[in-house]
Write an enzyme that holds these catalytic residues in place. Structure first.
Site, PDB file in Angstrom:
ATOM      1  N   HIS A  71       6.098   7.738  -6.845  1.00 46.62           N
ATOM      2  CA  HIS A  71       6.456   6.435  -6.575  1.00 46.62           C
ATOM      3  C   HIS A  71       7.249   5.835  -7.972  1.00 46.62           C
ATOM      4  O   HIS A  71       8.427   5.143  -7.916  1.00 46.62           O
ATOM      5  CB  HIS A  71       5.166   5.420  -6.452  1.00 46.62           C
ATOM      6  CG  HIS A  71       4.816   5.980  -5.001  1.00 46.62           C
ATOM      7  ND1 HIS A  71       5.369   6.501  -4.093  1.00 46.62           N
ATOM      8  CD2 HIS A  71       3.271   6.195  -4.801  1.00 46.62           C
ATOM      9  CE1 HIS A  71       4.385   6.690  -2.850  1.00 46.62           C
ATOM     10  NE2 HIS A  71       3.245   6.434  -3.424  1.00 46.62           N
TER      11      HIS A  71
ATOM     12  N   ASP B  52       9.018   9.230   0.735  1.00 43.78           N
ATOM     13  CA  ASP B  52       8.239   8.213  -0.119  1.00 43.78           C
ATOM     14  C   ASP B  52       8.184   6.755   0.485  1.00 43.78           C
ATOM     15  O   ASP B  52       9.401   6.104   0.212  1.00 43.78           O
ATOM     16  CB  ASP B  52       8.752   8.436  -1.493  1.00 43.78           C
ATOM     17  CG  ASP B  52       7.977   7.621  -2.709  1.00 43.78           C
ATOM     18  OD1 ASP B  52       7.222   6.670  -2.426  1.00 43.78           O
ATOM     19  OD2 ASP B  52       7.934   7.920  -4.040  1.00 43.78           O
ATOM     20  N   HIS B  53       7.198   6.447   0.689  1.00 40.42           N
ATOM     21  CA  HIS B  53       7.136   5.299   1.657  1.00 40.42           C
ATOM     22  C   HIS B  53       7.628   4.121   0.656  1.00 40.42           C
ATOM     23  O   HIS B  53       8.070   2.945   1.233  1.00 40.42           O
ATOM     24  CB  HIS B  53       5.903   4.773   2.250  1.00 40.42           C
ATOM     25  CG  HIS B  53       4.710   4.357   1.206  1.00 40.42           C
ATOM     26  ND1 HIS B  53       3.833   5.364   0.799  1.00 40.42           N
ATOM     27  CD2 HIS B  53       4.153   3.271   0.876  1.00 40.42           C
ATOM     28  CE1 HIS B  53       2.919   4.639  -0.212  1.00 40.42           C
ATOM     29  NE2 HIS B  53       3.188   3.347  -0.013  1.00 40.42           N
TER      30      HIS B  53
END
Length: 507
Positions: free
Chosen positions: A259, A196-197
């Site tokens: 996110h 998950d960036h």
């Protein structure tokens, strides 16, 4: 390899050579994010003393055409500034390509031979990182064929094999469990890095340092001093050319499940016993399991959805969601979600967490707002003073802001609200690094702290599934519309207004 704490500023170097196999190498994500991140790492000597990157996709290409295509893309999208041609040429010499179909066993046989040949020629030692930058529907095929081809296990006790899997990891709890089962039949959990960036952004990581490294904040981080928490992930863009994909996804799946719940768990997490992957992820799981589950009544009262209508963004007229290519004219897919969460544990009992995400909003911004309780006795006459807030700006300008009241200059006792701001670029002399580069570097070093574990993914889906079920059943319920360029539907303001609160809108 032991888990490590990253020092501030830049990436950790790695002393081990590595072979990276990038599935979906001809796709948009690979060109826009993954390859630029690896180039960034390479020029900072943080990908490995020796490395090679093998692209794998269906598109027929030679090594040279693969290098050329990536070079053209990198010129316009590099996150490290203008590209030095010599640096790119050196990096490109390590790029190779293996064409194949994701469900063709022979393609993996060819890939295995390609890897053996490159590792032998370049003395790479057998460390392999498989990166799945593909549509999620082919994840199971790739994983199963890697297993059948013998590519999921290290060739010796001195080498390793790891796999990075992009989100979305499933589209509901049942599919997430099935995908976890498929992956863990081939790989061990310690080999799997669900990316998950958002968790690679410096401000997100700094949240833990801010909390647990500063005596002025940690004692206040609880129900006795915090009034509520707001987390906003706002985009000015619409669905662009991804209307067909978004119709089957929506904001709840796309942003809240991943996110936004990741950010929530980091805000609310208890101090881990140590800063390693197991301890941090154990505590994050406890947070997700402590969030009060949604039922029909709670969804009606505490969750708002919306869909953007035509409007103006940046002074430019833009179409509504239903006018976008690939979108149904009667679509009920949500492009906006706001929700109120309650965490039933000792630290956060009675403190609401308000989450919000949406497309075509007024400003592109991701921020976390910790709003503190007011002083118990207001001795000053001013009644319009804002409460104290700690704001973590995650994007686009990473930094931290603290608001408080102070006396204005002059002879009268007049006070007002002021901010004390910290910007990463100003504080450390350079812009924060690419989140993707940070996370790839972590994976190469074997540090899984910032990656999701299978049980964490399932716990997040368990929270979201009841909302999806209620929305699916309510086929005739209207989906509130909001003008593009606004802060979402009116119902979102009502959600906080019922509690006597209002959204903190980023400027």
């Amino acid at each position: 390899m032991a888990d490590n704490i990253k020092p501030t500023g830049g990436y950790d170097g790695t002393t081990e050579p590595v072979t990276v196999v990038l599935f979906g190498a001809s796709g948009d994500l690979a060109k826009r994010k993954v390859i630029p991140a690896m180039f960034d790492l390479a020029i900072h000597n943080s990908l490995g003393p020796r490395y090679t990157i093998v692209g794998f996709a269906r598109t027929p290409m030679s090594d040279d055409s693969f290098r050329s295509a990536l070079g053209e893309a990198a010129k316009s999208i590099s996150e490290v500034g203008p590209i030095d041609p010599k640096q790119w040429d050196e990096f490109a010499s390590n790029l190779h390509y293996s064409q194949g179909d994701y469900d063709d066993p022979e393609s993996y046989t060819r890939l295995a031979k390609c890897l053996d040949d490159l590792e032998s020629a370049k003395d790479l030692g057998g460390n392999r990182l498989f990166y799945l930058s593909t549509p999620p529907e082919v994840y199971p095929q790739i994983v199963q064929h890697l297993g059948k081809a013998g590519l999921a296990r290290a060739k010796s006790t001195e080498s390793w094999v790891r796999i990075i899997i992009e989100k979305p990891f499933g589209r509901d709890l049942a599919s997430a469990k099935e995908l976890n089962k498929t992956v863990l039949c081939v790989f061990e959990e310690k080999q799997v890095y669900r990316i998950d960036h958002y968790l690679g952004k410096d401000t997100v990581q700094n949240l833990l340092v801010l909390r647990f490294g500063n005596g002025i904040f940690e004692p206040l981080w609880n129900r006795n001093y915090v009034d509520h928490v707001q987390i906003t992930a706002a985009e000015t863009l619409g669905v662009e050319r991804r209307g067909g994909f978004y119709e089957t996804t929506g904001a709840l799946r796309d942003m809240i499940q991943s996110h936004v719940l990741q950010l929530t768990s980091l805000v609310a997490v208890e101090p881990p016993a140590s800063f390693d992957a197991t301890s941090v992820r154990n505590e994050k799981l406890k947070v997700l399991q402590s969030i009060r589950p949604f039922n029909l009544e709670m969804v009606a009262q505490a969750v708002v959805r919306g869909q953007y209508a035509p409007g103006k963004v940046g002074g430019k007229s833009v179409p509504g969601y239903r006018q976008e290519p690939g979108v149904s004219a009667i679509s009920r897919t949500e492009t906006f979600v706001a929700a109120k969460l309650l965490i039933d544990n000792w630290r956060w009992a009675g403190v609401p967490f308000y989450l919000r995400t949406g497309k075509r909003l007024a400003t592109r911004s991701t921020e976390i707002v910790i709003e503190f309780r007011r002083a118990p006795h207001m001795v000053f006459r001013e009644r319009d003073l804002e409460p104290n807030r700690l704001v973590l700006n995650i994007q686009p300008d990473e930094g931290v802001s603290v608001s408080f009241v102070a006396k204005r200059p002059g002879t009268e006792m007049s006070i007002g609200n002021v901010n004390m701001d910290f910007k990463y670029k100003e504080g450390f002399g350079e812009a924060p690094r690419s989140a993707y580069a940070t996370l790839v570097n972590d994976c190469v070093r074997g540090d899984a702290t910032l990656f999701d574990r299978g049980d964490n993914v399932e716990a997040a889906w368990a929270l979201i599934d009841p909302i999806l079920e209620v929305w699916t059943a309510a086929k005739s319920a209207p989906v509130p519309q909001y003008p593009a360029g606004s802060w979402g539907p009116h119902e979102s303001d009502v959600l906080l207004g019922r509690d006597g609160r209002h959204w903190h809108n980023p400027s």
